[in-house]
Design an enzyme around this catalytic site. Structure first.
Site, mmCIF file in Angstrom:
data_model
loop_
_atom_site.group_PDB
_atom_site.id
_atom_site.type_symbol
_atom_site.label_atom_id
_atom_site.label_comp_id
_atom_site.label_asym_id
_atom_site.label_seq_id
_atom_site.Cartn_x
_atom_site.Cartn_y
_atom_site.Cartn_z
ATOM 1 N N SER A 104 5.723 -1.631 -2.918
ATOM 2 C CA SER A 104 5.686 -2.520 -4.095
ATOM 3 C C SER A 104 5.544 -1.778 -5.412
ATOM 4 O O SER A 104 6.397 -1.891 -6.260
ATOM 5 C CB SER A 104 4.629 -3.612 -3.981
ATOM 6 O OG SER A 104 4.927 -4.459 -2.909
ATOM 7 N N GLY B 263 1.925 5.489 4.522
ATOM 8 C CA GLY B 263 0.896 5.962 5.440
ATOM 9 C C GLY B 263 -0.383 5.143 5.436
ATOM 10 O O GLY B 263 -1.311 5.442 6.181
ATOM 11 N N GLY C 206 -0.861 2.160 6.547
ATOM 12 C CA GLY C 206 -1.009 1.323 7.732
ATOM 13 C C GLY C 206 -0.355 -0.041 7.590
ATOM 14 O O GLY C 206 -0.705 -0.979 8.308
ATOM 15 N N LYS C 207 0.599 -0.154 6.686
ATOM 16 C CA LYS C 207 1.253 -1.449 6.446
ATOM 17 C C LYS C 207 1.968 -1.971 7.686
ATOM 18 O O LYS C 207 1.764 -3.119 8.084
ATOM 19 C CB LYS C 207 2.258 -1.331 5.286
ATOM 20 C CG LYS C 207 1.647 -0.959 3.958
ATOM 21 C CD LYS C 207 2.677 -0.844 2.856
ATOM 22 C CE LYS C 207 3.736 0.194 3.060
ATOM 23 N NZ LYS C 207 3.262 1.580 3.079
ATOM 24 N N GLY D 56 0.861 -1.178 0.000
ATOM 25 C CA GLY D 56 0.000 0.000 0.000
ATOM 26 C C GLY D 56 0.892 1.220 0.000
ATOM 27 O O GLY D 56 2.103 1.108 0.192
ATOM 28 N N LEU D 57 0.319 2.367 -0.210
ATOM 29 C CA LEU D 57 1.099 3.597 -0.256
ATOM 30 C C LEU D 57 1.618 3.978 1.125
ATOM 31 O O LEU D 57 1.158 3.449 2.148
ATOM 32 C CB LEU D 57 0.255 4.727 -0.849
ATOM 33 C CG LEU D 57 -0.101 4.565 -2.328
ATOM 34 C CD1 LEU D 57 -1.061 5.663 -2.771
ATOM 35 C CD2 LEU D 57 1.143 4.564 -3.196
#
Length: 181
Positions: free
Chosen positions: A90, A12, A14-15, A9-10
Site C-alpha cells: 500500500s 516480509g 506476514g501479510k 505492511g512492509l
C-alpha cells in the site's frame, strides 16, 4: 454483504500468512452462516502484478497506480457480495485515502489491517532478497529503504513479529466474532 479487508505492511511483515489464516477462519464462519457474504475471496498484490505481466513499475507513481487498480478490483468483487481479503504493501497516504473514499462511495465496509513489524525481523525474513539487495545498492525502489513508507492509520494494527494464532483471534474479535474460534 460485501466487504473489503485490506491487509498492509512492509515486505516480509506476514501479510500473506496472516491473510491465508484469516481467510480459512472466515470461510469456516461462512460455512456456518455467520459470515453474511457470497463467500471469501483472497487477492494478493504480487499475484495482481503477475496477472498483468509485471507491466507496472515500482516507482511511487506506478505503485499508486497499481493500488488504484487493485482496490477497483476488490470493490467490483465486494459489490457482488463477496468478502474480499487483499494483501498489499500500500505505502502512501494517497492510497489509504483513495481506498476509503472509493469504498465509502460504493457503500462497502472497508477494514484496514496494518501488520507492523520491526525492520530487524523484516530483514531476517527477506525471502525475496529485497532488503539485502537494496542495502548493497543492487536494487532500487524498495519500500522502507529508498522509498519512504507512510505508516497507515488503520482500523487495527497487529504485531508482525507476534504469534499468528493470537493475531487472527485479535482480528476476528475486531470484526465482531467471538474470541474462542
Amino acid at each position: 454483504m460485501g466487504q473489503i479487508i485490506w491487509i498492509n505492511g512492509l515486505a516480509g511483515a506476514g501479510k500473506t500468512t496472516t491473510a491465508k489464516a484469516l481467510c480459512a477462519k472466515l470461510e469456516e464462519l461462512h460455512a456456518k452462516g455467520e459470515l453474511k457474504s457470497k463467500g471469501v475471496i483472497y487477492t494478493d498484490g504480487d499475484d495482481f502484478r503477475e496477472v498483468f505481466e509485471h507491466s507496472f513499475g515500482y516507482s511511487k507513481e506506478a505503485r499508486i497506480n497499481i493500488t488504484r487498480k487493485k482496490i477497483a478490483l476488490c470493490v467490483a468483487l465486494a459489490k457482488q457480495g463477496f468478502c474480499v481479503v487483499h494483501t498489499a504493501i500500500s505505502l502512501f497516504n494517497e492510497c489509504y485515502k483513495h481506498n476509503r473514499e472509493l469504498c465509502e462511495k460504493n457503500h462497502l465496509k472497508y477494514i484496514e489491517i496494518y501488520i507492523k513489524c520491526p525492520i530487524e525481523v523484516l530483514e531476517k525474513r527477506d525471502q525475496k532478497g529485497l532488503y539485502s539487495k537494496a542495502k548493497a545498492g543492487l536494487q532500487k525502489d524498495v519500500v522502507g529503504v529508498d522509498i519512504a513508507y507512510d505508516e497507515p492509520k488503520p482500523n487495527i494494527t497487529i504485531n508482525g513479529a507476534g504469534n499468528l494464532e493470537e493475531n487472527i483471534k485479535e482480528i476476528l474479535k475486531f470484526l465482531g466474532y467471538s474470541n474462542d474460534r
